[in-house]
Design a protein around this motif. Structure first.
Motif, PDB file in Angstrom:
ATOM      1  N   ILE A  53     -50.509  16.124 -71.849  1.00 58.90           N
ATOM      2  CA  ILE A  53     -49.199  15.546 -71.528  1.00 58.90           C
ATOM      3  C   ILE A  53     -49.341  14.094 -71.098  1.00 58.90           C
ATOM      4  N   ALA A  54     -50.419  13.787 -70.399  1.00 63.93           N
ATOM      5  CA  ALA A  54     -50.637  12.420 -69.917  1.00 63.93           C
ATOM      6  C   ALA A  54     -50.821  11.429 -71.067  1.00 63.93           C
ATOM      7  N   GLN A  55     -51.115  11.909 -72.269  1.00 61.27           N
ATOM      8  CA  GLN A  55     -51.327  11.037 -73.422  1.00 61.27           C
ATOM      9  C   GLN A  55     -50.027  10.701 -74.154  1.00 61.27           C
ATOM     10  N   LEU A  56     -48.913  11.291 -73.712  1.00 57.81           N
ATOM     11  CA  LEU A  56     -47.624  11.051 -74.365  1.00 57.81           C
ATOM     12  C   LEU A  56     -46.751  10.176 -73.490  1.00 57.81           C
ATOM     13  N   LYS A  57     -46.115   9.201 -74.098  1.00 57.64           N
ATOM     14  CA  LYS A  57     -45.245   8.268 -73.383  1.00 57.64           C
ATOM     15  C   LYS A  57     -43.869   8.270 -74.033  1.00 57.64           C
ATOM     16  N   LEU A  58     -42.828   8.419 -73.197  1.00 58.75           N
ATOM     17  CA  LEU A  58     -41.453   8.321 -73.653  1.00 58.75           C
ATOM     18  C   LEU A  58     -40.929   6.953 -73.233  1.00 58.75           C
ATOM     19  N   SER A  59     -40.271   6.246 -74.150  1.00 59.44           N
ATOM     20  CA  SER A  59     -39.769   4.908 -73.833  1.00 59.44           C
ATOM     21  C   SER A  59     -38.488   4.628 -74.612  1.00 59.44           C
ATOM     22  N   ASP A  60     -37.869   3.496 -74.304  1.00 59.96           N
ATOM     23  CA  ASP A  60     -36.674   2.998 -74.997  1.00 59.96           C
ATOM     24  C   ASP A  60     -35.548   4.030 -75.065  1.00 59.96           C
ATOM     25  N   SER A  61     -35.396   4.826 -74.020  1.00 57.47           N
ATOM     26  CA  SER A  61     -34.371   5.881 -74.033  1.00 57.47           C
ATOM     27  C   SER A  61     -32.984   5.297 -73.830  1.00 57.47           C
ATOM     28  N   LYS A  62     -32.030   5.829 -74.580  1.00 56.24           N
ATOM     29  CA  LYS A  62     -30.629   5.446 -74.431  1.00 56.24           C
ATOM     30  C   LYS A  62     -29.765   6.661 -74.751  1.00 56.24           C
ATOM     31  N   MET A  63     -28.610   6.702 -74.087  1.00 60.16           N
ATOM     32  CA  MET A  63     -27.690   7.827 -74.286  1.00 60.16           C
ATOM     33  C   MET A  63     -26.508   7.391 -75.127  1.00 60.16           C
ATOM     34  N   SER A  64     -25.983   8.366 -75.869  1.00 59.00           N
ATOM     35  CA  SER A  64     -24.765   8.133 -76.639  1.00 59.00           C
ATOM     36  C   SER A  64     -24.018   9.453 -76.748  1.00 59.00           C
ATOM     37  N   ALA A  65     -22.785   9.380 -77.176  1.00 60.39           N
ATOM     38  CA  ALA A  65     -21.967  10.579 -77.360  1.00 60.39           C
ATOM     39  C   ALA A  65     -21.127  10.410 -78.606  1.00 60.39           C
ATOM     40  N   ALA A  66     -20.814  11.535 -79.221  1.00 63.89           N
ATOM     41  CA  ALA A  66     -19.972  11.516 -80.422  1.00 63.89           C
ATOM     42  C   ALA A  66     -19.128  12.783 -80.431  1.00 63.89           C
ATOM     43  N   GLU A  67     -18.033  12.712 -81.136  1.00 58.43           N
ATOM     44  CA  GLU A  67     -17.174  13.874 -81.265  1.00 58.43           C
ATOM     45  C   GLU A  67     -17.538  14.588 -82.557  1.00 58.43           C
ATOM     46  N   ASN A  68     -17.711  15.929 -82.470  1.00 56.97           N
ATOM     47  CA  ASN A  68     -18.053  16.677 -83.677  1.00 56.97           C
ATOM     48  C   ASN A  68     -16.779  17.078 -84.431  1.00 56.97           C
ATOM     49  N   PHE A  69     -16.942  17.806 -85.509  1.00 58.75           N
ATOM     50  CA  PHE A  69     -15.805  18.121 -86.382  1.00 58.75           C
ATOM     51  C   PHE A  69     -14.785  19.056 -85.751  1.00 58.75           C
ATOM     52  N   ILE A  70     -15.119  19.735 -84.654  1.00 62.72           N
ATOM     53  CA  ILE A  70     -14.130  20.592 -83.986  1.00 62.72           C
ATOM     54  C   ILE A  70     -13.543  19.928 -82.744  1.00 62.72           C
ATOM     55  N   GLY A  71     -13.876  18.663 -82.527  1.00 61.97           N
ATOM     56  CA  GLY A  71     -13.287  17.909 -81.431  1.00 61.97           C
ATOM     57  C   GLY A  71     -14.065  17.951 -80.128  1.00 61.97           C
ATOM     58  N   ALA A  72     -15.205  18.602 -80.078  1.00 56.74           N
ATOM     59  CA  ALA A  72     -16.020  18.651 -78.860  1.00 56.74           C
ATOM     60  C   ALA A  72     -16.951  17.439 -78.814  1.00 56.74           C
ATOM     61  N   THR A  73     -17.298  17.037 -77.603  1.00 54.30           N
ATOM     62  CA  THR A  73     -18.206  15.899 -77.428  1.00 54.30           C
ATOM     63  C   THR A  73     -19.637  16.392 -77.412  1.00 54.30           C
ATOM     64  N   VAL A  74     -20.475  15.766 -78.218  1.00 53.60           N
ATOM     65  CA  VAL A  74     -21.902  16.054 -78.273  1.00 53.60           C
ATOM     66  C   VAL A  74     -22.614  14.815 -77.735  1.00 53.60           C
ATOM     67  N   SER A  75     -23.547  15.029 -76.794  1.00 49.95           N
ATOM     68  CA  SER A  75     -24.278  13.911 -76.198  1.00 49.95           C
ATOM     69  C   SER A  75     -25.695  13.867 -76.738  1.00 49.95           C
ATOM     70  N   TYR A  76     -26.253  12.652 -76.810  1.00 53.93           N
ATOM     71  CA  TYR A  76     -27.590  12.451 -77.353  1.00 53.93           C
ATOM     72  C   TYR A  76     -28.402  11.567 -76.425  1.00 53.93           C
ATOM     73  N   ILE A  77     -29.686  11.827 -76.386  1.00 57.24           N
ATOM     74  CA  ILE A  77     -30.636  10.890 -75.800  1.00 57.24           C
ATOM     75  C   ILE A  77     -31.597  10.529 -76.920  1.00 57.24           C
ATOM     76  N   ASP A  78     -31.623   9.257 -77.271  1.00 60.46           N
ATOM     77  CA  ASP A  78     -32.534   8.753 -78.294  1.00 60.46           C
ATOM     78  C   ASP A  78     -33.579   7.887 -77.610  1.00 60.46           C
ATOM     79  N   GLY A  79     -34.774   7.890 -78.148  1.00 59.68           N
ATOM     80  CA  GLY A  79     -35.841   7.078 -77.588  1.00 59.68           C
ATOM     81  C   GLY A  79     -37.039   7.080 -78.505  1.00 59.68           C
TER      82      GLY A  79
END
Length: 167
Positions: A53-79
């Motif tokens: 686990i110590a060999q893995l690095k997570l960086s450049d994370s950002k959050m976003s949200a979008a509405e799906n086809f049934i009108g619900a909000t789906v949230s994302y973390i990209d990085g």
């Protein structure tokens, strides 16, 4: 010789109701103890987290949200995930903690990390066993959340790598 004024001795009947109740209670307790013994779960073995686990690095994370086809909000973390070790990573499991306004845990999600691969005209998150992360390689990732607690303070959540599989 019987006289009218004196009663005849009647054999005293033995009262068995107490004995039956005591026997029933003993049987019920025995069944409960037997069920508890035979239905108990074996102790769970605690598997320590992988030292990789110590060999893995997570960086450049950002959050976003979008509405799906049934009108619900789906949230994302990209990085970006980077493998700084010397083995190929085939699975990463993360824990994401969303906090409330008091700094208490509002929601905890444990899910596999998926890397982004271009599939024609759009980007598609795929499992790492489909697209392994080679040594010294980086790849964009996406975590998807169908719903987030209303108590969430809308601050960036804490992401922790729980487990990793390498080959």
């Amino acid at each position: 010789m019987d006289t009218l004024g004196s009663p005849t001795p009647v054999a005293a009947e033995r009262d068995n109701s107490r004995l039956i109740i005591i026997a029933a209670v003993v049987v019920v307790i025995g069944l409960a103890l037997g069920a508890a013994f035979f239905l108990r779960e074996p102790p769970k073995t605690v598997v320590p987290p992988s030292p990789y686990i110590a060999q893995l690095k997570l960086s450049d994370s950002k959050m976003s949200a979008a509405e799906n086809f049934i009108g619900a909000t789906v949230s994302y973390i990209d990085g970006t995930i980077t493998n700084t070790g010397n083995k190929t990573v085939t699975r990463v499991f993360v824990q994401v903690n969303f906090m409330d306004s008091m700094g208490q845990l509002a929601q905890r999600e444990e899910l596999p990390l998926r890397v982004i691969r271009t599939n024609g005209a759009y980007n598609e998150p795929v499992d790492l066993n489909t697209a392994p992360l080679a040594p010294s390689q980086s790849a964009p990732f996406r975590l998807t959340f169908d719903s987030i607690s209303a108590q969430w303070n809308h601050q960036y959540p804490d992401i922790k790598i729980l487990d990793v599989t390498v080959k």
